[in-house]
Each structure stands twice: as C-alpha cells, then as structure tokens.
Scaffold this motif. Structure first.
Motif, PDB file in Angstrom:
ATOM      1  N   SER A  25      16.446  59.964 -14.252  1.00 32.96           N
ATOM      2  CA  SER A  25      16.783  58.755 -13.793  1.00 32.96           C
ATOM      3  C   SER A  25      14.598  58.200 -13.268  1.00 32.96           C
ATOM      4  CB  SER A  25      17.208  57.915 -13.048  1.00 32.96           C
ATOM      5  OG  SER A  25      17.373  56.683 -13.427  1.00 32.96           O
ATOM      6  N   MET A  26      14.769  58.585 -12.535  1.00 32.29           N
ATOM      7  CA  MET A  26      12.746  58.329 -11.933  1.00 32.29           C
ATOM      8  C   MET A  26      12.035  58.570 -12.769  1.00 32.29           C
ATOM      9  SD  MET A  26      12.390  58.309  -8.485  1.00 32.29           S
ATOM     10  CE  MET A  26      11.406  58.540  -7.467  1.00 32.29           C
ATOM     11  N   THR A  27      12.355  59.665 -13.946  1.00 34.55           N
ATOM     12  CA  THR A  27      11.250  60.697 -14.335  1.00 34.55           C
ATOM     13  C   THR A  27      10.978  59.328 -15.712  1.00 34.55           C
ATOM     14  OG1 THR A  27      11.157  63.439 -13.674  1.00 34.55           O
ATOM     15  CG2 THR A  27      10.907  62.607 -15.790  1.00 34.55           C
ATOM     16  N   GLY A  28      12.033  59.505 -16.290  1.00 30.85           N
ATOM     17  CA  GLY A  28      12.133  58.826 -17.622  1.00 30.85           C
ATOM     18  C   GLY A  28      11.414  57.302 -17.788  1.00 30.85           C
ATOM     19  N   SER A  29      12.026  56.491 -16.161  1.00 35.51           N
ATOM     20  CA  SER A  29      11.428  55.126 -15.526  1.00 35.51           C
ATOM     21  C   SER A  29       9.884  55.494 -15.762  1.00 35.51           C
ATOM     22  CB  SER A  29      12.268  53.949 -14.276  1.00 35.51           C
ATOM     23  OG  SER A  29      12.252  55.236 -13.748  1.00 35.51           O
ATOM     24  N   THR A  30       9.899  56.207 -14.680  1.00 41.34           N
ATOM     25  CA  THR A  30       8.447  56.431 -14.786  1.00 41.34           C
ATOM     26  C   THR A  30       7.610  56.687 -15.971  1.00 41.34           C
ATOM     27  OG1 THR A  30       8.583  57.842 -12.595  1.00 41.34           O
ATOM     28  CG2 THR A  30       6.814  57.319 -13.378  1.00 41.34           C
ATOM     29  N   LEU A  31       7.670  57.436 -17.022  1.00 40.45           N
ATOM     30  CA  LEU A  31       7.027  57.785 -18.336  1.00 40.45           C
ATOM     31  C   LEU A  31       7.410  56.367 -18.670  1.00 40.45           C
ATOM     32  CD1 LEU A  31       8.882  61.116 -19.141  1.00 40.45           C
ATOM     33  CD2 LEU A  31       6.420  60.685 -18.753  1.00 40.45           C
ATOM     34  N   GLN A  32       7.902  55.722 -18.881  1.00 46.10           N
ATOM     35  CA  GLN A  32       8.273  54.194 -19.366  1.00 46.10           C
ATOM     36  C   GLN A  32       7.054  53.512 -19.222  1.00 46.10           C
ATOM     37  OE1 GLN A  32      11.869  52.402 -20.552  1.00 46.10           O
ATOM     38  NE2 GLN A  32      11.374  50.854 -20.680  1.00 46.10           N
TER      39      GLN A  32
END
Length: 445
Positions: A25-32
């Motif tokens: 979840s953190m990876t997705g939000s960080t990438l966005q």
C-alpha cells in the motif's frame, strides 16, 4: 493440544502478510505521490511559460501569444491543456477542443493542485497558479492527462506484487525451516521421553537448549526420586518380612510348649494362625525377589518373564506334573511396571495351578488394550459364586492352601490400569477361566 511451533508459524505468517500488505500500500501511494510531484513540477514550468505569453490589450482584456506556446497545447485532445482566467474572462487552449474545466480565481501568489475529469473523462492533474500582470490578477491553470502515469504506476505495482509474493513464499519457507531447526531439540526430548517409557533410558540427556535445561533437570530429579522411593519401599517391605520371621518362629515354638499343649484349642488356633502368617511373609519375600532391583520404567519382556514364571510354577506344584502352555500371539514387550505384571500373572497362574488337574493355558492378546486369559482343566467354579471370587479372603475350597487373596490382588492391579477382571468357565479345557483386561499406553506386537 496446543502446538508452540504451530502458534509461532501462524503468528509469524500473519505478521509477514500484514507487513507486505502495508509495504504494498505504501509503495503504491508513494509512487503516485512521486509521479504527482514530478508532473506538478513540469506543469509549474509550463504555467510560467504560458504566463510569459499572456498580455493585456488596451481595453484591459488578456491575450495569449500562441506562437510561443508549446505545440502540444495546440493539438486537439492532446492530453495537455491550459486555462487562463481573470475577472474579465478566460482563454482556453486549442487542445481542449471547445471543452473546459472550472478553476477558481486565486489570490496573488496562491497555488492550487487538484484532480479533475478531462475531455475524454481521463483524470487530469491540474496545477493552478496566481500571477499579477500590471495590477490585474491572472490565474493560469495547466493540466495534463494523469492516466499514463497511473498506468506506469500499476505496471510497477504489479511487478512489485509478483516479487513480493515470491519473496513472501521464500520467507515462509525459510521461517518453517528455522522453526523446525529451532524445535528439533524439543523433538529429541520427546523421543527420549518415549524411550524412557519403553525402558530404554533412565534419565533425559542434559545437552539441550538453555530455555529447557531447567525442565529437563527437574524431570531427571523427579525420576531419580521416584526410583529411590520405590526401591526404598521394596527394601523396607523385605526388611519387615525378614524381621517378622524371628518372632514368628518363636510363636511357632511356643505352640509346642507344655503349657500350651494342655490347651488343645489354643494350640490348634496358634499353629493355624502362625502358619498363615508364615505363608504371607514367604509370599511377600517372594514378591520382593521377583521385583528385583530393576527400575519401575523398565519394559516387561513378556516371553522371557512368563517363561521363567512357568518354570517357577512347575517347581512349586511339582507334585502335579503340570502341562503349562503359553500363547504370546506376537506380544513381545509391554509398557507396564514389572512388579505389577509379575504379581498379576503370578497370582492368576498360581490360582490355576492350584485348582487344575494338570493342564493350564495362558494367552496374551494386544490391540488397543492388553488381554490376558488364564484357563485350567479343573472343576471350575459354579456360576453363582463367580461374582464373589475377587473379594479378599473368599475361597471356595478350604482344602487348598492359600489366603484367598490372589484374585483380589489381581482385581486391584487391573483396576489400577483402568481394566477389568472377569471369571467364567473355560470353553476349551472345561475348568476355570480368568480374563484380565488392561489399558496400556503402548505395546509391542
């Protein structure tokens, strides 16, 4: 039964899964967030360039010099759009193809970033900046299609998901291996306890992890104390029987003194009772000799012990020329106290040898429980008398020597092992039949 290994495995598995979900979840939000920040920086640069192309006409209206604007803002539905707004009106980029989006008029120096649906419904990242042109507030909003960035984020996240799942599986496998290696000493202790029950060991090995060394030492101390207590009880029983023999001999001699011989009733009673006491003491001493110095944890070798017991019975009842047959049916060793087993089988066989004509059979069967059958070819017992036979002191024939305790002792031993003792007439030999059922932890068959 609770398993520590299972509890640890489940706990670590859940923690790994939760950790990977949080990281995913953190990876997705960080990438966005990174994509938004990068694109916002690009839009801020384009907004400043467009502001350079904005001018005021003589009637204070705004105009945009499209010759210095990047071509992407001229191509219809290109995905890059701008909107210049003042209090007097607004100018849209040619790429909007007549469509538009709403942007509030901002105060000087204010910046606003937000998402809004585009002409084709695609998500637009819009960066609105407020400028001042000759005292006129101008808001320049630059937008770009964010769907391409979202597609790249999805692709990266899918790759990360596959990698994370593979890594999760690898970590689970490593975790299981580590747990099994960590619990291997406990498995070793479990095997040693089984060997202890089977009489192969007398103490647990102390080469164990420090977390359980205290438990192992306590178990070893308990085993040693129990063995010492049992041995002391056996020795005390033997010493008591030996100590009673001397005063008993004196009493037997008193029965033949002149003062006693004149009282025939007293003499007969004294002789009878001292003889009974002598037989009881001999029986106790025989018990102690049969038990020997062995540990309570030694397994019972059925064939060897019963064969020796048969030879002893033939010597005791040598006047009958006994034919004693034993059927073991594959039963080799039993997890039972040796003294208990010798006491049980010895009493049953001694009873059969006393009442038989000549033939005695003892059979062993083991499945989930142990069955011992002893039969003889004597006269048997009437059905009405069978229920009373296991009571202490009950004898059906006073002509046969004995105290009437054998079957009651056998009954007590079977009760100790949650078993049962039943009496009937032998179908094969026609005499008495005793069946003893004992529930044991394990038996070698």
């Amino acid at each position: 039964m609770k398993s520590l290994q299972l509890q640890l495995t489940i706990g670590l598995l859940l923690s790994l899964i939760v950790s990977f979900i949080v990281l995913w979840s953190m990876t997705g939000s960080t990438l966005q967030q990174l994509a938004e920040d990068y694109l916002a920086g690009h839009l801020a640069h384009d907004g400043e360039s467009i502001m350079q192309a904005v001018s005021l006409t003589a009637d204070q209206q705004i105009a945009v010099d499209t010759t210095i604007v990047e071509p992407v803002y001229k191509r219809p539905l290109s995905g890059n759009y701008y909107l210049v707004t003042t209090s007097a009106g607004s100018i849209k980029s040619d790429s909007l193809a007549g469509q538009g989006f709403e942007v509030p008029l901002l105060s000087s120096g204010q910046t606003l970033r937000f998402f809004n649906p585009g002409p084709d419904g695609q998500p637009l990242l819009i960066l609105a900046q407020a400028f001042s042109l000759k005292g006129v507030r101008v808001t320049v909003a630059v937008a770009e299609d964010f769907s391409k960035a979202l597609g790249m984020i999805d692709a990266v996240q899918q790759g990360y998901t596959k990698l994370a799942l593979a890594l999760l599986m690898a970590l689970i496998a490593i975790q299981i291996i580590i747990l099994r290696a960590g619990f291997k000493p406990l498995k070793k202790i479990q095997h040693q306890l089984q060997a202890l029950e089977e009489g192969e060991l007398y103490q647990l090995e102390t080469d164990v992890p420090k977390e359980v060394v205290g438990l192992v030492n306590e178990v070893n101390d308990l085993l040693r104390i129990m063995d010492q207590r049992l041995q002391r009880k056996r020795n005390s029983l033997g010493d008591l029987a030996h100590a009673l023999k001397t005063p008993l001999t004196v009493l037997q001699q008193l029965a033949h003194e002149d003062e006693i011989t004149h009282h025939t009733d007293v003499q007969a009673q004294l002789i009878t009772q001292t003889s009974n006491m002598h037989r009881i003491i001999d029986r106790v001493l025989k018990r102690v000799r049969l038990a020997g110095p062995g540990s309570v944890y030694t397994s019972f070798d059925v064939e060897q012990e019963i064969t020796d017991l048969i030879h002893a019975m033939k010597r005791i009842h040598h006047d009958k020329q006994l034919l004693i047959h034993a059927e073991f049916n594959g039963v080799k060793s039993l997890m039972i106290d040796r003294e208990d087993m010798l006491e049980l089988t010895g009493n049953l066989m001694d009873n059969a040898c006393k009442w038989c004509e000549r033939q005695v059979v003892i059979r062993f069967h083991a499945d989930n429980q142990l069955l011992i059958v002893v039969e003889d070819d004597g006269n048997g017992a009437p059905d009405s008398a069978l229920p009373a036979l296991s009571q202490r002191g009950i004898r059906l024939d006073e002509r046969i020597d004995g105290q009437g305790l054998g079957l009651s002792i056998a009954q007590a031993i079977t009760d100790q092992y949650d078993g049962a003792l039943t009496f009937s007439r032998s179908a094969a030999l026609g005499g008495f039949c005793v069946q003893a059922v004992l529930h044991l932890r394990s038996a070698s068959i």
